[in-house]
Scaffold this active site. Structure first.
Site, mmCIF file in Angstrom:
data_model
loop_
_atom_site.group_PDB
_atom_site.id
_atom_site.type_symbol
_atom_site.label_atom_id
_atom_site.label_comp_id
_atom_site.label_asym_id
_atom_site.label_seq_id
_atom_site.Cartn_x
_atom_site.Cartn_y
_atom_site.Cartn_z
ATOM 1 N N ALA A 199 -31.893 16.020 14.981
ATOM 2 C CA ALA A 199 -32.263 14.763 15.517
ATOM 3 C C ALA A 199 -32.002 14.750 16.985
ATOM 4 O O ALA A 199 -31.239 15.866 17.513
ATOM 5 C CB ALA A 199 -31.586 13.666 14.799
ATOM 6 N N LYS A 200 -32.275 13.781 17.731
ATOM 7 C CA LYS A 200 -31.834 13.637 19.079
ATOM 8 C C LYS A 200 -31.768 12.036 19.572
ATOM 9 O O LYS A 200 -32.783 11.484 19.094
ATOM 10 C CB LYS A 200 -32.563 14.517 20.178
ATOM 11 C CG LYS A 200 -31.742 14.966 21.447
ATOM 12 C CD LYS A 200 -30.576 15.749 21.140
ATOM 13 C CE LYS A 200 -29.873 16.153 22.213
ATOM 14 N NZ LYS A 200 -28.876 17.319 21.888
ATOM 15 N N GLY A 201 -30.800 11.506 20.570
ATOM 16 C CA GLY A 201 -31.137 10.146 20.892
ATOM 17 C C GLY A 201 -30.937 10.253 22.460
ATOM 18 O O GLY A 201 -30.356 11.188 23.122
#
Length: 424
Positions: free
Chosen positions: A113-115
């Site tokens: 995931a990444k934000g």
């Protein structure tokens, strides 16, 4: 109200398209079922949110934030949160996909995931950053959690940001949830060794790589591009093992001394002034000049796509250790491979951070914390094992380290996907 939109990206090529193209190439070399590739080439979920913040001067700015989950076949998703003015959704998608491969290569039970938030944290006060972080956390609160998606620090974020996310999430749940983020300060459930983990993992990879070349780190001439958390600690660790750091750079510019930079002095200078420029005993150098210096090890530890077709044929390093995510474009990668440059790919070289994040997550769930030497020893074991598995695959397949690393990772995620089956 001012709406802060993501600026036009500095990236030379679309990073998500590059990540998908890498996946297609892996599928061809490792003969992975195209139906599985169809699943893995897309991200499971992408959230885009508006983050209005009352600034210190009373005005309101609405920042744009993202949280993307690529895959959860092997476990809950894991990935950093980046604060940077140059942000695109496709960049976040690419980074989340690379996180999936990184976790699989390290053989830890996470997906990717990444934000990101499109902002310039260097121009914001601590109060503004805290307000923005807490509102962002509230916007994505249904997407994160210790059994769902676990954020961590990345470019432009640190332990303080993780503490705000931890507190915001915990206040909404009514009790402290230690496993919701990693990279937390030690006094609220962080892990010893987490701050230096990415650099330490890169050190272990470089150590193994030079060993394969029948050499040692002592005497290696090193160039560090990017002097944030990863670059500064990597420079420190390499210098402690006898390497000579001849150049380093940050967003303000680079410094160079053919006889070696005093790394401790450079770190102190950066902490005192906020920049490397003006370091005693060095001369100024541009980032473009730094990348093509004559050296043994080049470690790009900043942002994506700094090694391209424009400079790949000028790279003089024998080893490129990717401390950053995606610093080398695929076309540049082929040039380096043809020239015999050993590239230690990002999914291998900078995976130390997610490995120790996994350790922190485990410690948080157990509420039992390990000693620092235990953390570092376990990181060494996992990093060295992953390097040797990648090296062996490279030799058997007659391919590059990057293709070998991605091949191992994609195979593991493919096997997990096949075992679980597709719902419904």
């Amino acid at each position: 109200m001012t709406i802060v939109e993501a600026p036009v990206s500095h990236l030379h090529e679309n990073p998500f398209e590059l990540a998908q193209d890498q996946l297609r190439k892996v599928a061809d070399v490792f003969q992975i079922d195209q139906n599985l590739i169809e699943v893995l080439r897309q991200c499971k979920k992408a959230v885009v949110c508006s983050i209005p913040v009352v600034m210190d001067n009373g005005s309101v700015q609405a920042f744009e934030g993202y949280r993307v989950t690529h895959n959860i076949a092997r476990g809950p998703s894991k990935g950093g949160i980046r604060y940077h003015p140059d942000v695109t959704l496709d960049e976040v998608k690419a980074l989340s996909m690379w996180m999936t491969w990184k976790c699989a290569l390290m053989n830890i039970p996470f997906g990717g995931a990444k934000g990101e938030i499109a902002c310039d944290p260097k121009k914001m006060s601590q109060m503004e950053l805290q307000k923005m972080t807490r509102r962002y956390t509230t916007e994505i609160i249904n997407e994160i959690g210790p059994e769902k998606d676990i954020p961590a620090p990345d470019v432009g974020t640190d332990g303080a940001v993780m503490a705000w996310i931890f507190d915001t999430y915990s206040m909404n749940k009514g009790h402290s949830v230690l496993g919701v983020v990693t990279g937390k300060p030690l006094n609220i459930g962080g892990s010893l060794g987490r701050l230096e983990a990415t650099a330490r993992g890169a050190l272990y990879c470089i150590r193994e790589a030079v060993r394969k070349q029948e050499a040692t780190i002592a005497g290696q001439r090193v160039v560090i591009e990017g002097f944030g958390n990863v670059g500064s600690f990597l420079a420190k660790f390499l210098a402690e093992e006898g390497a000579t750091v001849i150049a380093a750079s940050d967003s303000s510019g680079g410094v160079y001394n053919a006889n070696g930079i005093d790394v401790d002095q450079a770190i102190a200078h950066k902490q005192e002034t906020g920049a490397l420029t003006g370091l005693n005993g060095t001369e100024a150098i541009t980032d473009e000049e730094l990348l093509v210096l004559d050296c043994d090890v080049l470690a790009p530890c900043a942002l994506e796509q700094v090694i391209t077709t424009e400079n790949a044929d000028k790279i003089k390093a024998r080893i490129v250790c990717e401390g950053a995510n995606g610093p080398t474009t695929p076309a540049a990668d082929e040039i380096l491979e043809d020239r015999g440059v050993l590239v230690l790919p990002d999914v291998l070289a900078n995976a130390g951070g997610v490995v120790v994040s996994y350790f922190e997550w485990v410690q948080g769930l157990q509420e039992y914390f390990w000693k620092e030497d235990e953390v570092n020893a376990r990181l060494n074991d996992i990093s060295t094992r992953a390097f040797n598995e990648t090296w062996a695959t490279r030799e058997v397949r007659g391919t590059s380290m990057r293709m070998a690393a991605y091949g191992l990772a994609v195979q593991r995620v493919s096997e997990a996907t096949t075992t679980r089956g597709l719902y419904p």
